[in-house]
Design an enzyme around this catalytic site. Structure first.
Site, mmCIF file in Angstrom:
data_model
loop_
_atom_site.group_PDB
_atom_site.id
_atom_site.type_symbol
_atom_site.label_atom_id
_atom_site.label_comp_id
_atom_site.label_asym_id
_atom_site.label_seq_id
_atom_site.Cartn_x
_atom_site.Cartn_y
_atom_site.Cartn_z
ATOM 1 N N HIS A 162 0.850 -1.207 0.000
ATOM 2 C CA HIS A 162 0.000 0.000 0.000
ATOM 3 C C HIS A 162 0.885 1.257 0.000
ATOM 4 O O HIS A 162 0.914 2.025 0.966
ATOM 5 C CB HIS A 162 -0.886 -0.049 1.241
ATOM 6 C CG HIS A 162 -2.058 0.877 1.240
ATOM 7 N ND1 HIS A 162 -2.060 2.107 0.628
ATOM 8 C CD2 HIS A 162 -3.280 0.736 1.816
ATOM 9 C CE1 HIS A 162 -3.226 2.693 0.834
ATOM 10 N NE2 HIS A 162 -3.990 1.877 1.544
ATOM 11 N N GLU A 263 -0.318 1.197 -5.599
ATOM 12 C CA GLU A 263 -0.090 -0.047 -4.867
ATOM 13 C C GLU A 263 0.011 -1.249 -5.803
ATOM 14 O O GLU A 263 -0.892 -1.487 -6.609
ATOM 15 C CB GLU A 263 -1.245 -0.280 -3.888
ATOM 16 C CG GLU A 263 -1.610 0.933 -3.058
ATOM 17 C CD GLU A 263 -2.910 0.753 -2.306
ATOM 18 O OE1 GLU A 263 -3.231 -0.405 -1.931
ATOM 19 O OE2 GLU A 263 -3.625 1.754 -2.100
#
Length: 288
Positions: A162, A263
């Site tokens: 992330h 991500e």
């Protein structure tokens, strides 16, 4: 060897990892490239490429480093569930657990490990071992996630790195390379195909790009960043926009204007592992 720094805040007695959970591992390459990784979540919180005068990752000034909390910014490890797409806690549990440093003999690289425990099996009843390898060198940061099924029954999972990239101004930031990719849009709803050569961020953006190209480029004013993924088939692009950002207590005011999440992810099709099988996905960031 990598440098270990103990932090002043300590986990509560009996928590996973005990006092090691707040240790920060500092990676330093001979050319000056530098990164910091907390054992809490095996979370990369800082990366400065060689010769750079600023951090290339965004870390919120209001980030919460407490036990059971996810750190806002850097590179949280999402496993074994992406977002709220399943019965587990949002984004799984890997990002708020203490990982173990298992290899840190090189000053520019470290390997971290997370294995199943009674606590994780109460959430997700599978035996596993996850490894995160972090390497800094020159203008590049490589983060590689490996998951092994150490049990005797198969399992499936979703995962992501992330990554919060730091930008000077989100209004002047563009992401290139996604044209023609199918989008699952959580804000607008529905599926469609990306038609733009350059993705620009205006307001809240929360999209899964399915079967995305492995190489993307982010342009932030005069700065460029190449984002290369391997083993992760999808790309998630996220920015909360002003309205949602105002409701995030761990994001400082205006923080959404200084970050963009790009991500590497395995979301559209879960990764399936038979007993003994392994899977690896990586993301390499290269500052230009």
């Amino acid at each position: 060897m990598t440098e270990r720094e103990a932090q002043s805040s300590k986990p509560s007695p009996g928590s996973a990892g005990h006092e090691s959970a707040r240790e920060r591992i500092v990676l330093q390459a001979a050319d000056g490239a530098r990164a910091e990784v907390y054992l809490h979540g095996a979370h990369v919180t800082s990366w400065t490429p060689a010769g750079a005068d600023r951090d290339a990752l965004f870390l919120s000034a209001n980030a919460d480093f407490g036990d059971g909390k996810a750190i806002r910014g850097g590179i949280p490890v999402i496993f074994p569930q992406f977002a709220a797409e399943g019965p587990l806690p949002k984004h799984g549990f890997a990002r708020d657990r203490a990982w173990r440093l298992v290899a840190g003999e090189r000053p520019d690289q470290a390997l971290f490990e997370l294995a199943d425990t009674p606590e994780t099996r109460a959430i997700w009843n599978h035996a596993f071992r996850a490894e995160l390898r972090v390497t800094v060198s020159g203008a590049a940061l490589e983060v590689a996630l490996t998951v092994q099924n150490t049990g005797d029954t198969p399992f499936s999972f979703t995962a992501a790195l992330h990554t919060y990239l730091r930008v000077d101004d989100i209004a002047r930031t563009v992401l290139r390379g996604l044209r023609g990719t199918r989008i699952r849009d959580k804000v607008a709803g529905g599926d469609r195909v990306e038609e733009a050569d350059e993705l620009r961020i205006a307001g809240e953006v929360d999209r899964v790009y399915l079967d995305a190209p492995p190489s993307l480029e982010m342009v932030d004013g005069e700065r460029r960043m190449t984002i290369q993924s391997n083993g992760f088939p999808d790309t998630v692009v996220w920015n909360p926009g002003a309205a949602l950002a105002a409701r995030l207590a761990d994001l400082e005011p205006g923080g959404e204007r200084r970050m963009l999440c790009v991500e590497a992810a395995a979301v559209g099709t879960p990764v399936h592992l038979e007993p003994g099988a392994r899977w690896t996905g990586s993301q390499t960031l290269t500052a230009g």
